[in-house]
Design a protein around this motif. Structure first.
Motif, short mmCIF file in Angstrom:
data_model
loop_
_atom_site.label_atom_id
_atom_site.label_comp_id
_atom_site.label_asym_id
_atom_site.label_seq_id
_atom_site.Cartn_x
_atom_site.Cartn_y
_atom_site.Cartn_z
N GLN A 352 0.83 -1.20 0.00
CA GLN A 352 0.00 0.00 0.00
C GLN A 352 0.87 1.25 0.00
N LEU A 353 1.95 1.22 0.76
CA LEU A 353 2.87 2.37 0.77
C LEU A 353 3.50 2.57 -0.61
N VAL A 354 3.86 1.48 -1.26
CA VAL A 354 4.40 1.57 -2.63
C VAL A 354 3.36 2.20 -3.55
N ALA A 355 2.10 1.77 -3.43
CA ALA A 355 1.03 2.33 -4.25
C ALA A 355 0.85 3.82 -3.98
N ASN A 356 0.97 4.22 -2.71
CA ASN A 356 0.86 5.64 -2.36
C ASN A 356 1.95 6.46 -3.03
N ILE A 357 3.16 5.93 -3.03
CA ILE A 357 4.29 6.64 -3.66
C ILE A 357 4.04 6.78 -5.16
N ILE A 358 3.52 5.71 -5.78
CA ILE A 358 3.21 5.76 -7.21
C ILE A 358 2.11 6.79 -7.49
N SER A 359 1.19 6.95 -6.53
CA SER A 359 0.06 7.87 -6.73
C SER A 359 0.49 9.33 -6.80
N LEU A 360 1.65 9.68 -6.23
CA LEU A 360 2.07 11.09 -6.19
C LEU A 360 2.33 11.64 -7.59
N PRO A 361 3.15 10.98 -8.42
CA PRO A 361 3.29 11.50 -9.79
C PRO A 361 2.01 11.35 -10.61
N LEU A 362 1.22 10.33 -10.32
CA LEU A 362 -0.06 10.17 -11.03
C LEU A 362 -0.98 11.36 -10.79
N ALA A 363 -1.01 11.83 -9.51
CA ALA A 363 -1.88 12.95 -9.16
C ALA A 363 -1.45 14.24 -9.86
N SER A 364 -0.16 14.34 -10.19
CA SER A 364 0.33 15.52 -10.91
C SER A 364 0.15 15.40 -12.41
N ALA A 365 0.14 14.16 -12.91
CA ALA A 365 0.10 13.95 -14.36
C ALA A 365 -1.32 13.81 -14.91
N PHE A 366 -2.22 13.22 -14.12
CA PHE A 366 -3.56 12.94 -14.62
C PHE A 366 -4.61 13.68 -13.81
N GLY A 367 -5.80 13.82 -14.41
CA GLY A 367 -6.89 14.53 -13.76
C GLY A 367 -7.47 13.76 -12.58
N ARG A 368 -8.06 14.50 -11.64
CA ARG A 368 -8.67 13.87 -10.47
C ARG A 368 -9.80 12.94 -10.89
N ARG A 369 -10.64 13.42 -11.80
CA ARG A 369 -11.78 12.64 -12.27
C ARG A 369 -11.32 11.36 -12.97
N THR A 370 -10.29 11.47 -13.81
CA THR A 370 -9.77 10.31 -14.54
C THR A 370 -9.26 9.24 -13.59
N ILE A 371 -8.46 9.64 -12.60
CA ILE A 371 -7.89 8.69 -11.65
C ILE A 371 -8.99 8.00 -10.85
#
Length: 525
Positions: A352-371
């Motif tokens: 889960q911590l690994v997934a959280n770290i992956i989510s940080l660049p995702l949140a900057s690259a993709f839209g909130r609605r898309t994610i």
């Protein structure tokens, strides 16, 4: 007559002294344009202290996470079950469903009270002092749980600890979103979910290390570990700057400017432009709504914003997340041995911590609605697969497949639905009502979570429905509701300033058109 005059005064925002000051407005335009032009990496390099203070405030959530996952592990601890449980089928001790649910629900009931107190207190004292007060309260309430000698007293202790949790979860996303540049809002608010994972890792490691003990220290030592968090965090929060947005709302502009400088804007001209941008937005909102109150959340366009916040927060309980909260117990009911269940829980928490770290660049690259929508679709599919695997003839292989699917579901949630929800709720509310809105939104989370905890316990417990992995069918159904609601009601707020977000809501733009609507930098609606 008096009502008409008040309405006219609110509508005529252009006559504000702030909004007709040409120098201030030009600074505001430049400040907002600079935020739009700044990349995520550039913002991180220029504002490392803002990132640090945002993460520090978000880290207070580790205490709610710690205790929530701790209760989920208590019902799986052999010594705890033998002390407080009942004998099932003549050879296995289980905590009765009603007490299992009570342990999970008590803290959430206390937090429900805390989130409603957080908004008014924060509006008066600010984010820093409110959080410092809650940390002191947390230190005191841990004593009740640690010295509890019955399930009744343990439940009371959890309820008392829940009150400061409410303060933490209401203030953390709001503070983090207000102190960092626009391009960092997604990543910094998403660290809230990282704090949840850190808490779960500590719990998983502690309970794994103590699960073989057959005395009361099997659960008292993990309870005592809660004391390692509040005091260091209290010191750090004391040293942190107050949100400049809150200071401007209180008319303390000189302090707001110093706070902006401490957060990374060392250039005097840029600091002044950032201050002007905040003044402009705060003044527009103040003219439109006046002093904030809970009733304002239900008026005009703020009602729509409140509904979105509540829906997104509540959805965290309907997309399979409760499997992660009771992971150890879920693994046991899926056929794993006690030792193997605690091992898998530790692995699950680390992933889960690994997934959280992956989510940080995702949140900057993709839209909130898309994610959010993509995460919901993936979890619905996985939950249906979990239900199917649990429905066929069971053996060692199907037991492991259920456990693996449970881990993957938790991983997907921790990388998408979980962290992006905090970003969405921190951006959706107006600046004027943010402290109140995040509190009420979290209250909706608890209103949804309390019955869902009972349902989750009832589905897994052998003294209840004993569904094991078949609960995937139920959670897939509720996750579908989340997807449909988000598809029609969740707007795209990525790369929008708070002024732009206000205008989009005031114009009543449909959720699916938020992304394509153009807002001029000079609009003062």
């Amino acid at each position: 007559m008096e009502t008409d005059e008040k309405q006219a005064e609110k509508a005529d925002v252009l006559h504000s002294e702030v909004l007709v000051d040409s120098d201030l407005m030009n600074d505001a335009f430049d400040g907002e344009n600079r935020e739009h032009e700044m990349s995520t990496w550039e913002a991180a390099k220029k504002h490392p202290w803002a990132c640090l203070w945002a993460f520090t405030m978000c880290f207070t959530i580790v205490m709610e996470s710690f205790d929530m996952f701790l209760n989920g592990n208590f019902v799986a601890l052999p010594a705890f079950r033998e002390k407080y449980g009942v004998l099932v089928d003549g050879n296995d001790w289980q905590i009765p469903t009603k007490w299992q649910s009570s342990l999970f629900q008590a803290g959430q009931c206390g937090a429900f009270v805390g989130v409603f107190l957080a908004g008014p207190v924060t509006n008066r004292l600010g984010y820093r002092w409110t959080t410092i007060f809650a940390l002191m309260l947390m230190n005191a309430t841990i004593f009740v749980s640690f010295f509890a000698n019955s399930l009744t007293l343990l439940v009371v202790g959890q309820a008392l600890e829940g009150v400061p949790w409410g303060f933490f979860i209401a203030n953390s996303p709001a503070y983090a979103s207000e102190i960092v540049p626009l391009s960092l809002r997604g990543a910094c608010t998403a660290t809230l979910q990282m704090s949840w994972s850190i808490g779960s890792i500590i719990v998983a490691a502690a309970t794994y290390g103590y699960n073989k003990r057959n005395d009361e220290w099997a659960w008292r030592v993990p309870l005592a570990l809660q004391w390692i968090f509040p005091t260091p965090l209290l010191i750090l929060i004391f040293l942190a700057p107050e949100s400049p947005w809150w200071l401007i709302r209180r008319g303390r502009k000189a302090e707001a400017l110093r706070s902006i400088e401490r957060l990374g804007n060392k250039d005097p001209e840029q600091s002044q432009q950032a201050l002007a941008m905040m003044e402009r937005t705060v003044e527009i909102e103040a003219q439109m709504g006046g002093s904030p109150s809970l009733l304002d959340l239900l008026k005009g366009t703020d009602l729509r914003r409140t509904i979105i916040t509540c829906l997104i927060y509540a959805s965290q309980n309907f997309a399979g997340n409760l499997i992660a909260n009771q992971a150890t117990y879920f693994f046991q009911q899926a056929g794993m041995s006690s030792d193997r269940a605690f091992e898998l829980n530790l692995i699950n928490s680390c992933l889960q911590l690994v997934a959280n770290i992956i989510s940080l660049p995702l949140a900057s690259a993709f839209g909130r609605r898309t994610i959010f929508l993509c995460g919901a679709v993936v979890n619905i599919t996985l939950l249906l697969l979990l239900g199917i695997v649990a429905s066929i003839t069971q053996n060692a292989a199907t037991n492991y497949v259920q456990a693996i699917l449970g881990i993957i579901i938790s991983f997907v949630f921790a990388g998408s639905l979980g962290p992006i929800a905090y970003t969405i709720i921190s951006e959706t509310s107006s600046v004027r009502l943010r402290a109140l809105s995040t509190g009420v939104g979290r209250a909706a989370y608890y209103v949804a979570e309390i019955p869902m905890i009972y349902l989750a316990s009832q589905m897994l417990n052998p003294t209840g429905w004993n569904l094991a992995g078949k609960c995937g069918y139920v959670w897939a159904g509720t996750a579908c509701v989340c997807f449909v609601s988000a598809y029609f009601f969740l707007p795209e707020l990525k790369d929008r300033s708070y002024r732009e977000i206000d205008i989009l809501f005031n114009r009543r733009i449909p959720a699916r058109k938020f992304k394509s609507t153009v807002i001029d930098v000079r609009d003062n609606e």
